[in-house]
Design a protein around this motif. Structure first.
Motif, PDB file in Angstrom:
ATOM      1  N   SER A 254      68.805  44.391  -6.422  1.00 45.30           N
ATOM      2  CA  SER A 254      67.653  43.583  -6.456  1.00 45.30           C
ATOM      3  C   SER A 254      66.925  43.824  -7.876  1.00 45.30           C
ATOM      4  N   PRO A 255      66.409  42.922  -8.398  1.00 42.41           N
ATOM      5  CA  PRO A 255      65.385  43.256  -9.493  1.00 42.41           C
ATOM      6  C   PRO A 255      64.039  43.801  -9.061  1.00 42.41           C
TER       7      PRO A 255
ATOM      8  N   PHE B 117      73.959  23.549   0.566  1.00 44.70           N
ATOM      9  CA  PHE B 117      74.428  24.572   0.074  1.00 44.70           C
ATOM     10  C   PHE B 117      73.373  25.269  -0.801  1.00 44.70           C
ATOM     11  N   ASP B 118      72.739  24.261  -1.905  1.00 42.24           N
ATOM     12  CA  ASP B 118      71.852  24.796  -2.777  1.00 42.24           C
ATOM     13  C   ASP B 118      70.587  25.324  -2.084  1.00 42.24           C
ATOM     14  N   GLU B 119      70.165  24.651  -1.109  1.00 44.09           N
ATOM     15  CA  GLU B 119      68.993  25.221  -0.419  1.00 44.09           C
ATOM     16  C   GLU B 119      69.268  26.568  -0.067  1.00 44.09           C
ATOM     17  N   MET B 120      70.418  26.898   0.739  1.00 45.14           N
ATOM     18  CA  MET B 120      70.676  27.961   1.393  1.00 45.14           C
ATOM     19  C   MET B 120      70.793  29.067   0.268  1.00 45.14           C
ATOM     20  N   GLN B 121      71.510  28.655  -0.760  1.00 51.50           N
ATOM     21  CA  GLN B 121      71.675  29.716  -1.806  1.00 51.50           C
ATOM     22  C   GLN B 121      70.350  30.146  -2.263  1.00 51.50           C
ATOM     23  N   ARG B 122      69.535  29.115  -2.901  1.00 53.10           N
ATOM     24  CA  ARG B 122      67.932  29.509  -3.269  1.00 53.10           C
ATOM     25  C   ARG B 122      67.351  30.344  -2.288  1.00 53.10           C
ATOM     26  N   LEU B 123      67.244  30.197  -0.989  1.00 57.69           N
ATOM     27  CA  LEU B 123      66.573  31.049  -0.103  1.00 57.69           C
ATOM     28  C   LEU B 123      67.255  32.467  -0.189  1.00 57.69           C
ATOM     29  N   THR B 124      68.455  32.845  -0.092  1.00 58.12           N
ATOM     30  CA  THR B 124      69.074  33.680  -0.124  1.00 58.12           C
ATOM     31  C   THR B 124      68.871  34.479  -1.661  1.00 58.12           C
ATOM     32  N   GLN B 125      68.880  33.977  -2.559  1.00 62.15           N
ATOM     33  CA  GLN B 125      68.488  34.458  -3.933  1.00 62.15           C
ATOM     34  C   GLN B 125      66.988  34.980  -4.133  1.00 62.15           C
ATOM     35  N   ILE B 126      66.117  34.152  -3.358  1.00 66.06           N
ATOM     36  CA  ILE B 126      64.589  34.729  -3.403  1.00 66.06           C
ATOM     37  C   ILE B 126      64.455  35.798  -2.425  1.00 66.06           C
TER      38      ILE B 126
ATOM     39  N   PHE C 235      66.746  38.149  -1.984  1.00 70.00           N
ATOM     40  CA  PHE C 235      67.108  39.239  -2.810  1.00 70.00           C
ATOM     41  C   PHE C 235      66.275  39.745  -3.905  1.00 70.00           C
ATOM     42  N   ARG C 236      65.942  38.680  -4.588  1.00 73.49           N
ATOM     43  CA  ARG C 236      65.051  38.975  -5.788  1.00 73.49           C
ATOM     44  C   ARG C 236      63.644  39.943  -5.343  1.00 73.49           C
ATOM     45  N   PHE C 237      63.211  39.556  -4.054  1.00 77.02           N
ATOM     46  CA  PHE C 237      61.983  40.107  -3.688  1.00 77.02           C
ATOM     47  C   PHE C 237      62.016  41.298  -2.374  1.00 77.02           C
ATOM     48  N   ARG C 238      63.424  41.771  -2.135  1.00 77.87           N
ATOM     49  CA  ARG C 238      63.768  42.535  -1.146  1.00 77.87           C
ATOM     50  C   ARG C 238      62.761  43.733  -1.143  1.00 77.87           C
TER      51      ARG C 238
ATOM     52  N   PHE D 266      54.165  46.354  -4.126  1.00 78.99           N
ATOM     53  CA  PHE D 266      55.497  46.293  -4.021  1.00 78.99           C
ATOM     54  C   PHE D 266      56.081  45.008  -4.800  1.00 78.99           C
ATOM     55  N   ASN D 267      55.251  44.638  -5.420  1.00 78.58           N
ATOM     56  CA  ASN D 267      55.814  43.457  -6.341  1.00 78.58           C
ATOM     57  C   ASN D 267      56.264  42.375  -5.866  1.00 78.58           C
ATOM     58  N   THR D 268      56.100  42.083  -4.624  1.00 78.55           N
ATOM     59  CA  THR D 268      56.596  40.853  -3.658  1.00 78.55           C
ATOM     60  C   THR D 268      55.355  39.796  -3.576  1.00 78.55           C
ATOM     61  N   PRO D 269      55.677  38.632  -3.721  1.00 77.62           N
ATOM     62  CA  PRO D 269      54.482  37.714  -3.485  1.00 77.62           C
ATOM     63  C   PRO D 269      54.465  37.351  -2.162  1.00 77.62           C
ATOM     64  N   LYS D 270      53.983  38.136  -1.446  1.00 77.83           N
ATOM     65  CA  LYS D 270      53.810  38.010   0.032  1.00 77.83           C
ATOM     66  C   LYS D 270      52.508  38.365   0.384  1.00 77.83           C
ATOM     67  N   ALA D 271      52.155  37.903   1.778  1.00 76.69           N
ATOM     68  CA  ALA D 271      50.902  38.107   2.428  1.00 76.69           C
ATOM     69  C   ALA D 271      51.010  38.473   3.791  1.00 76.69           C
ATOM     70  N   ASN D 272      50.227  38.977   4.522  1.00 73.60           N
ATOM     71  CA  ASN D 272      49.774  38.979   6.184  1.00 73.60           C
ATOM     72  C   ASN D 272      48.740  38.880   6.441  1.00 73.60           C
TER      73      ASN D 272
END
Length: 950
Positions: A40-41, A391-400, A402-405, A545-551
């Motif tokens: 993952s990047p 498929f494109d939607e599923m692929q996009r979500l898995t890529q995101i 993985f990118r921010f794992r 952690f360089n992830t665009p997440k929040a809680n």
């Protein structure tokens, strides 16, 4: 091709020697690239794949900041390799490998070394794999690896331990004989193809692991090890802060000693389910009040399709919970509580795709209507579901994702990697779970072609079925029967109204678009932004952690939730209605990386929303609307109330030690109620009462908000305004104090619970004097030092049971030490005598404890207390716990660690003497024998004052 052109162009101006050098560098760079899996990047770790001379493959992980190191060995051998005359021997071998090697012959040495250096270890045996794993303080990885490698290179299989450990395996079997999961699994095995290895008994017991002069076990064990364990079938993962070259050196010198017997993993080519029996329905009787329907379809193995994941594509549609989905229609009609779809089992040759449904009582009565409805939905997926857009939607979500794992704990990482290295090429071992390379409609249709009425085994699990002339499974005594299914009915008998309501999911509106990080430095701890209309508002920007997440956590503390067992029940029923109303709408948010939970607790109700911060506010707003004005229907009330009644009744069928430990918690903790009190309340509450409760719950509140992660202060204040406007408009603000633990009387209490289980349960709870950091530190350290000797003495030497452990039993900052034993053979009196003998003998060990050993054990405890945060959610949870306990310095971990460092041996001995030897402030909860009844003990405890800070 581009590299070839470059080389050809350069050759014209290179000498022969220079060209040779360049070619060497080029080949070398390709070799290094082959050793480095794609990551993952967002992953700052370094990885290296190596293969040892003996064929063992390993993935090495360098995490420069790791405070814990870990390793996992996965062996491509499992219960599917058991000979028919020695069922359970793979599982038994897993147990035996821990019990001494040529270099480290002492049977408990490995466990003691790991524990004394802040680590833990375990193993599990699956159908095709056995996985061994541990973690430890990072500085001790090398000596831990030395011990770990020896288990696979030179195990002793000591004769007397062989006979002892078969008793431990039998205890494990016995402890779970009345668990519906194991019982239902035994039915699935019984109904499977008798020619397939899955049909066999996997756990083992005294019968299958017979050890007599006529049938000695040790020679069979050694023969199994020699003919099944081989370096070329092993995959290793090692994680630590040591550089890759150092990790590689550690591994090569130790694991090269494992013999390569050049074995092939067993291929299970037989059909998992006998095709001549399908379609069929298997009905099995449950002990607890649980109801489930599972449709299992034999398909081809999907292991080679990991880059396209056709089974995931299909399961995503079948298991969707949005409006119009199969689950949504079943739930709206009061037939189901949950539904999931996915690969059930994959042996590498054959697999199953399973659809599992948790049924309501009405769903159980009408399960024959559900079966054809499932096939109608499969038809809709077959006709309309195969689209590039999906498929494109599923692929996009898995890529995101993985990118921010985010990194996991080292032990979880190595377990995952060692297992994945068995299934995937080295270059894909990190990315394989997230790969969806291309749209593969032919593969989707191939799976759908197997999801037909003539290719299904349906499994129905429910209590009190009153089967006529049932079969009974050999080892778990589970009644079951099998009958053919009518394929024509499955194709045509779907209820028309429900069938018309079925539809495929719409495009996901929650797919995140803005994945940018907010500006500003990470804050060292949350700041109190003030009290807005009586609500405490905490904020912490965190982008480490360089992830665009929040809680976001929002707690509605309210006195109404803790008045009585009845208010406790009503709070949970209200939360169920809120969750039920949100599920279909919010499911897409879950798929898009947003998560939420609404849960009751001792002081009220908490809402937690987390994930990508882009759409977090949208989800939070919808939740707040439901909290403010929940739609409470008769249908959902009846289902939720019955589920609660079933769940409370099922507690009487839990493992004995689960029941003894739960009794202690509910008896000692303020604002908790006995199972009997909650059960009576659940049977009595009405729909009108719940609706009235929902209106008055928010009349008096003590609200708290915390926002943490990739968000701004302005965002947090805006959330607070939303909460105030939507939820708190008519509320009065009061203070709701935190619950406390009740102090035990000075002398030991003995409580005997009436439990219907062949095993004896024993929980000895020894309570500390106060909640000070100093007292907590002494009990943490004592539990650390005593746990391995206790396990070795009670389980390994005395063989009293499989479930044996000593643990720090801290609740609400009240320290305690717990001894837990579940035995298939001993009475509670026998167990207690053994525990007393152990503690009396351990006093000498404690008196002889060296300063060096004490310091080592302190550091082990401290390493656990101060363990590194690896994910945003871990920090959010820690901050929220600090806010809950009023520790606004957010330094409780540091204070506890300092207190552990300050403990001296005399203080530790005094704590041991008071708690374990004299049993001051002790509660012994057991099953069987003499003692106070649960009600008598609870009345006595209720009269006691709370534990105080000093």
């Amino acid at each position: 091709m581009q590299i070839g052109i470059y080389l050809n162009a350069r050759v014209k101006v290179l000498t022969a020697n220079a060209f040779a050098l360049l070619l060497l560098l080029f080949v070398s760079s390709l070799a290094i690239a082959a050793q480095t899996p794609e990551k993952s990047p967002n992953d700052n770790n370094q990885y290296r794949f190596i293969e040892l001379d003996n064929g063992l493959r390993a993935i090495l992980v360098f995490d420069k900041d790791a405070d814990k190191a870990a390793a996992s060995m996965n062996v491509a051998v499992g219960s599917g390799d058991d000979p028919k005359e020695r069922e359970g021997i793979a599982h038994f071998l897993e147990h035996m490998l821990f019990l001494g090697t040529e270099k480290y012959p002492e049977p408990g040495e490995y466990q003691q070394f790991i524990k004394s250096h802040g680590g833990s270890h375990n193993a599990f045996t699956a159908f095709s794999n056995t996985n061994y794993f541990f973690d430890i303080q990072a500085d001790y990885l090398e000596p831990a690896l030395d011990r770990f490698a020896q288990q696979f290179a030179a195990p002793l299989f000591t004769a007397d331990l062989v006979d002892r450990e078969r008793n431990a395996v039998h205890s494990e079997f016995s402890a779970k004989q009345k668990e519906d999961g194991r019982r239902f699994y035994s039915v699935k095995k019984a109904a499977s193809n008798p020619e397939h290895a899955f049909h066999q008994f996997a756990v083992g017991n005294l019968t299958t692991l017979e050890n007599t002069d006529a049938n000695p076990l040790r020679p069979d064990l050694i023969e199994f090890w020699k003919t099944h364990y081989s370096a070329n079938l092993m995959t290793l993962a090692v994680y630590g802060p040591q550089p890759l070259d150092e990790l590689e050196a550690m591994v090569r010198v130790r694991f090269d000693a494992i013999e390569n017997r050049d074995l092939e993993p067993k291929a299970h080519t037989e059909a998992l389910l006998d095709p001549t029996v399908l379609p069929a329905k298997v009905t099995a009787e449950a002990i607890k009040d649980v109801r489930s329907l599972t449709l299992s379809f034999p398909i081809s193995s999907q292991k080679d399709n990991y880059r396209t994941k056709p089974a995931s594509y299909i399961a995503n549609l079948l298991g969707h919970e949005g409006s119009g989905s199969l689950f949504d229609v079943l739930k709206k009609n009061g037939l189901a509580d949950s539904l999931s779809a996915g690969i059930g089992m994959d042996t590498g040759e054959n697999a199953t795709l399973d659809i599992s449904i948790a049924l309501t009582p009405e769903g159980l009565r009408r399960h024959e209507e559900i079966l054809p409805l499932v096939f109608r939905y499969i038809d809709i997926v077959r006709e309309q579901g195969i689209k590039q857009q999906r498929f494109d939607e599923m692929q996009r979500l898995t890529q995101i994702d993985f990118r921010f794992r985010e990194r996991g704990e080292p032990m979880h990482e190595v377990m995952r990697l060692s297992s994945q290295l068995q299934d995937y090429p080295a270059e894909d071992v990190l990315s394989a779970p997230w790969l969806m390379d291309r749209y593969a409609p032919n593969q989707y249709q191939e799976i759908l072609s197997r999801l037909t009425p003539d290719n299904v085994m349906a499994y129905l699990l429910a209590p009190q079925l009153e089967l006529k002339n049932p079969n009974v499974t050999q080892w778990y005594d589970t009644p079951w029967q099998i009958e053919p299914l009518d394929t024509e009915a499955l194709r045509t008998d779907a209820p028309s109204a429900m069938a018309k309501a079925l539809q495929l999911p719409l495009p996901n509106p929650f797919v995140p678009e803005n994945l940018a990080m907010v500006p500003g430095k990470t804050m060292s701890k949350p700041e109190l932004l003030g009290n807005q209309e009586g609500m405490a508002i905490w904020f912490a920007r965190d982008t480490r952690f360089n992830t665009p997440k929040a809680n976001v956590f929002f707690s509605l503390r309210t006195p109404a939730a803790r008045v009585s067992a009845r208010s406790h029940v009503l709070t949970r029923l209200l939360v169920d209605s809120i969750n039920n109303n949100l599920n279909a709408w919010a499911y897409s948010a879950r798929l898009a990386g947003l998560d939420y939970s609404i849960y009751p607790h001792l002081r009220g109700v908490t809402v937690r929303v987390g994930g990508y911060s882009d759409n977090l506010h949208t989800l939070m707003n919808r939740i707040l609307m439901q909290v403010s004005a929940p739609d409470i229907t008769r249908q959902r009330f009846d289902i939720a109330r019955q589920n609660m009644i079933d769940g409370l009744k099922n507690k009487a069928k839990d493992r004995p030690v689960e029941q003894t430990s739960e009794f202690i918690q509910t008896a000692l903790m303020e604002d908790t109620w006995s199972t009997e009190e909650k059960l009576q309340a659940a049977r009595e509450v009405t729909l009108d009462e719940l609706r009235s409760f929902a209106e008055t719950l928010l009349s008096q509140v003590d609200p708290v908000l915390m926002a943490h992660g990739n968000i701004t202060e302005a965002y947090t204040l805006n959330l607070a305004q939303q909460i105030d406007a939507i939820v708190l408009g008519k509320s009065d603000f009061v203070e709701v104090e935190r619950s406390r633990m009740r102090k035990l009387p000075a002398e030991e209490m003995l409580v005997s619970l009436n439990v219907d289980h062949p095993d004896t349960g024993y929980t000895l709870y020894m309570q500390g004097k106060n909640t000070s950091f100093e007292e907590r530190a002494r009990f943490r350290l004592l539990a650390q030092i005593i746990s391995s000797p206790f396990y070795k003495d009670i389980r390994t030497t005395r063989q009293l049971g499989y479930i044996v452990y000593a643990t720090p039993f801290e609740m609400l900052e009240t320290p305690a030490l717990g001894f837990i034993v579940q035995s298939p053979t001993a009475t509670q009196e026998t167990i207690d005598q053994a525990v007393r003998e152990f503690t009396e003998g351990f006093e000498a060990d404690l008196n002889a404890l060296s300063a060096e050993r004490l310091e080592r054990e302190k550091q082990a405890v401290i390493s656990g207390i101060l363990e590194q945060d690896r994910q945003l959610g871990e920090i959010s949870g820690r901050y929220w716990r600090e806010i809950d306990r009023g520790a606004d310095g957010f330094d409780s971990r540091e204070k506890l660690a300092e207190a552990v460092e300050a403990v001296n041996l005399e203080e530790l001995k005094a704590t041991f003497r008071d708690a374990a030897l004299n049993r001051e402030r002790a509660l012994r909860a057991v099953t069987g024998g003499e003692g106070l009844s649960a009600n008598e003990a609870r009345d006595l405890v209720l009269s006691q004052p709370p534990v105080t800070a000093k």
